[in-house]
Design a protein around this motif. Sequence first.
Motif, PDB file in Angstrom:
ATOM      1  N   GLU A 125      21.455  53.781  32.151  1.00  0.00           N
ATOM      2  CA  GLU A 125      21.691  55.213  32.112  1.00  0.00           C
ATOM      3  C   GLU A 125      22.897  55.540  31.241  1.00  0.00           C
ATOM      4  O   GLU A 125      23.234  56.701  31.059  1.00  0.00           O
ATOM      5  CB  GLU A 125      21.887  55.750  33.529  1.00  0.00           C
ATOM      6  CG  GLU A 125      20.654  55.573  34.402  1.00  0.00           C
ATOM      7  CD  GLU A 125      20.875  56.028  35.836  1.00  0.00           C
ATOM      8  OE1 GLU A 125      21.768  56.862  36.078  1.00  0.00           O
ATOM      9  OE2 GLU A 125      20.140  55.541  36.708  1.00  0.00           O
ATOM     10  N   TYR A 126      23.546  54.529  30.688  1.00  0.00           N
ATOM     11  CA  TYR A 126      24.724  54.723  29.859  1.00  0.00           C
ATOM     12  C   TYR A 126      24.362  54.458  28.402  1.00  0.00           C
ATOM     13  O   TYR A 126      23.367  53.806  28.103  1.00  0.00           O
ATOM     14  CB  TYR A 126      25.853  53.785  30.293  1.00  0.00           C
ATOM     15  CG  TYR A 126      25.476  52.329  30.256  1.00  0.00           C
ATOM     16  CD1 TYR A 126      25.636  51.575  29.096  1.00  0.00           C
ATOM     17  CD2 TYR A 126      24.960  51.695  31.377  1.00  0.00           C
ATOM     18  CE1 TYR A 126      25.284  50.240  29.054  1.00  0.00           C
ATOM     19  CE2 TYR A 126      24.611  50.352  31.346  1.00  0.00           C
ATOM     20  CZ  TYR A 126      24.771  49.635  30.180  1.00  0.00           C
ATOM     21  OH  TYR A 126      24.419  48.308  30.132  1.00  0.00           O
ATOM     22  N   GLU A 178      24.533  52.556  35.586  1.00  0.00           N
ATOM     23  CA  GLU A 178      24.811  53.968  35.370  1.00  0.00           C
ATOM     24  C   GLU A 178      25.938  54.221  34.373  1.00  0.00           C
ATOM     25  O   GLU A 178      25.897  55.174  33.618  1.00  0.00           O
ATOM     26  CB  GLU A 178      25.164  54.640  36.702  1.00  0.00           C
ATOM     27  CG  GLU A 178      24.013  54.662  37.674  1.00  0.00           C
ATOM     28  CD  GLU A 178      24.396  55.268  39.010  1.00  0.00           C
ATOM     29  OE1 GLU A 178      25.473  55.890  39.123  1.00  0.00           O
ATOM     30  OE2 GLU A 178      23.605  55.104  39.955  1.00  0.00           O
ATOM     31  N   LYS A 179      26.963  53.343  34.371  1.00  0.00           N
ATOM     32  CA  LYS A 179      28.158  53.633  33.590  1.00  0.00           C
ATOM     33  C   LYS A 179      28.757  52.353  33.012  1.00  0.00           C
ATOM     34  O   LYS A 179      28.929  51.369  33.724  1.00  0.00           O
ATOM     35  CB  LYS A 179      29.177  54.312  34.500  1.00  0.00           C
ATOM     36  CG  LYS A 179      30.457  54.712  33.846  1.00  0.00           C
ATOM     37  CD  LYS A 179      31.368  55.384  34.874  1.00  0.00           C
ATOM     38  CE  LYS A 179      32.744  55.601  34.318  1.00  0.00           C
ATOM     39  NZ  LYS A 179      33.672  56.080  35.320  1.00  0.00           N
ATOM     40  N   THR A 184      32.119  50.792  31.001  1.00  0.00           N
ATOM     41  CA  THR A 184      33.523  51.052  30.696  1.00  0.00           C
ATOM     42  C   THR A 184      34.134  49.803  30.086  1.00  0.00           C
ATOM     43  O   THR A 184      33.569  48.710  30.178  1.00  0.00           O
ATOM     44  CB  THR A 184      34.318  51.432  31.965  1.00  0.00           C
ATOM     45  OG1 THR A 184      34.199  50.369  32.917  1.00  0.00           O
ATOM     46  CG2 THR A 184      33.810  52.729  32.573  1.00  0.00           C
ATOM     47  N   ASP A 188      29.028  49.623  35.895  1.00  0.00           N
ATOM     48  CA  ASP A 188      29.150  50.022  37.297  1.00  0.00           C
ATOM     49  C   ASP A 188      30.269  49.252  38.000  1.00  0.00           C
ATOM     50  O   ASP A 188      30.103  48.701  39.079  1.00  0.00           O
ATOM     51  CB  ASP A 188      27.824  49.868  38.033  1.00  0.00           C
ATOM     52  CG  ASP A 188      26.737  50.756  37.457  1.00  0.00           C
ATOM     53  OD1 ASP A 188      27.073  51.753  36.785  1.00  0.00           O
ATOM     54  OD2 ASP A 188      25.552  50.461  37.667  1.00  0.00           O
TER      55      ASP A 188
END
Length: 188
Positions: free
Chosen positions: A39-40, A64-65, A67, A84
Amino acid sequence: MKSRENSPHATCRRLIVSLGALSCALLISSCSESTKEKEYETPQAVCGIKVPADILDPLLPEGEKATERSTTASGVKRCYVSVDDKVVLSASIEWYEADTPVAEIASQTVGADPDDKVSADKRYSYSGKGGAGLIRCEDSSKIDKDVDGDLYSIVQISGDPADASAVLKMVEAYTTAAPAGGGCEIDI
C-alpha cells in the motif's frame, strides 16, 4: 441380503469423496481470498542514495507504510528500511582495510557464506541474504588522506532470503550510486 451401501468399502469411499470435496473447497476459498499488497510507494532512494524503485521493490514485502532511518558513526553510514515498523533491509557504507576481498566483507557483515557468488570483476559478492560491493570514489579529495583502506557498500536482507539476482542488482545500484549520494564523504 446385505446392502452394498453399508459395506466398509462404501463407507470408506464416501469418506474419501467427502474429504476430497472439503479439500477442494478449502483450496478454492484460500485462492479467492485477497492477498495483502503493498500500500506504500517504493522509495526512489535509500537514505539519499538513489536506487531505482524497480530494483528495490522486489526486496520489500507487502505492507502499509515504508520508512527509513539513517545513522552515521565511526566511519559507517547505515540506513534501515522498514515496512510497517519492521526493518526489512539495511544498507551501509563502511571502510575496510585496503584490498580486503569483497566476499570476506559480505561474510563478516551479512553472514554470507565465503563461497557465495562473486562477480567476474570481483567487485561484488552476493547471496539471498545480502551482499557487498567495492565503491569507487571518483573525487579522491573527498576521502580522508589518513585512510589506508577501501570503501564498501553492504546490503542485508532481513527475514527469509531473497532472490540472489535481485540482491545483486540492489548491491550494484547502491554501490554505483553511493559516490553521488555522498557515500565518499564519510568521516572516520
